[in-house]
Design a protein around this motif. Structure first.
Motif, PDB file in Angstrom:
ATOM      1  N   GLY A  29       2.774   4.396   1.543  1.00  0.00           N
ATOM      2  CA  GLY A  29       1.918   3.317   2.012  1.00  0.00           C
ATOM      3  C   GLY A  29       1.880   3.175   3.524  1.00  0.00           C
ATOM      4  N   LYS A  30       1.526   1.973   3.980  1.00  0.00           N
ATOM      5  CA  LYS A  30       1.300   1.751   5.413  1.00  0.00           C
ATOM      6  C   LYS A  30       2.576   1.847   6.241  1.00  0.00           C
ATOM      7  CE  LYS A  30       1.613  -3.316   5.161  1.00  0.00           C
ATOM      8  NZ  LYS A  30       0.909  -4.598   5.462  1.00  0.00           N
ATOM      9  N   ASN A  31       3.722   1.694   5.608  1.00  0.00           N
ATOM     10  CA  ASN A  31       5.001   1.776   6.326  1.00  0.00           C
ATOM     11  C   ASN A  31       5.737   3.081   6.043  1.00  0.00           C
ATOM     12  OD1 ASN A  31       4.681  -0.768   7.518  1.00  0.00           O
ATOM     13  ND2 ASN A  31       5.636  -1.815   5.800  1.00  0.00           N
ATOM     14  N   ASN A  35       4.217   6.448  10.052  1.00  0.00           N
ATOM     15  CA  ASN A  35       3.960   5.202  10.779  1.00  0.00           C
ATOM     16  C   ASN A  35       5.229   4.489  11.236  1.00  0.00           C
ATOM     17  OD1 ASN A  35       1.091   5.336  10.457  1.00  0.00           O
ATOM     18  ND2 ASN A  35       1.338   4.663   8.335  1.00  0.00           N
TER      19      ASN A  35
END
Length: 248
Positions: A29-31, A35
């Motif tokens: 995911g976004k984390n 990232n």
């Protein structure tokens, strides 16, 4: 004694999950790993560092073992924890690795599935990280690859006690790590970092050349417990040397 890379982040990890109560990071995911460096300034090294781990070992220099390495793993662990990103087994400062007489005390070991470090693009299904720290806070990681094969009786107590809920802590004491380490020790060595945020550099890595065995069922159980892959993608070597230390 040949100089070993030193860790500047003295107290950043006594577990594989540094900043557990700080900025949130994950493997999906976004984390996710690509990232990590954007999540917090504390994690800048994850994207800006030049000596990051894990790596893909494709080229290496073979040399006679420059150190006298002694494993003193007579002590038993005190606790097994599911911290949400790995299974971690914690130690008091009674087990250690001695390198030319300098002691690095075992604080914990944990697992990544699939393996994080690669050998000539080959990825093993499981990798174990034994995290050591000396009295000044310098970090050394002994990594062991595992291939599918026979049931690993030495690690079986870890599997039998394995917590199944995040945050669950279980006492485990009958793990004889001393029997896990082969008598003939050939290691890949390189200077790297933590493989989890804050990705602190200055960590000395020793990876056992020959993989040990775990059974298909053991691999399946830890993967089901983790629920997702927990390996950071390999990082650029950036002209770092990888050496294969051969014990004569």
């Amino acid at each position: 004694m040949k100089k070993i890379a030193l860790c500047l982040g003295v107290a950043l990890v006594f577990s594989s999950v540094a900043f557990a109560n700080g900025p949130k990071w994950d493997y999906e995911g976004k984390n996710s790993p690509q990232n990590w460096g954007k999540i917090s300034k504390d994690f800048d090294t994850c994207s800006l560092g030049k000596s990051q781990s894990p790596v893909n070992i494709t080229n290496f220099t073979e040399t006679k073992m420059p150190y006298k390495i002694i494993f003193s793993y007579k002590a038993f662990p005190k606790l097994e924890v599911d911290d949400g990103r790995t299974i971690r087994v914690e130690y008091n400062k009674d087990a250690y690795v001695s390198i030319d007489g300098h002691r690095y005390y075992l604080t914990q070991f944990h697992f990544h599935s699939p393996a994080e470090n690669l050998l000539k693009n080959k990825q093993y299904p499981l990798e174990m990280h034994l995290v050591h720290q000396d009295k000044d806070g310098h970090l050394l990681v002994v990594a062991i690859w595992f291939k599918e094969g026979k049931d690993n009786k030495i690690l079986d107590p870890v599997w039998k006690a394995m917590p199944q809920k995040v945050g669950e802590k279980i006492k485990v004491s009958n793990v004889d790590l001393g029997k896990l380490i082969p008598k003939k020790l050939d290691f890949f060595h390189y200077d790297g970092s933590l493989t989890t945020p804050p990705c602190t550099e200055g960590v000395s890595w020793f990876i056992l050349k020959e993989p040990l065995e775990v059974s298909k069922d053991q691999i399946k159980k830890i993967q089901q417990t983790l629920k997702e892959s927990n390996n950071r993608p390999v990082q650029p070597l950036n002209n770092r040397k990888v050496e294969l230390y051969i014990q004569q």
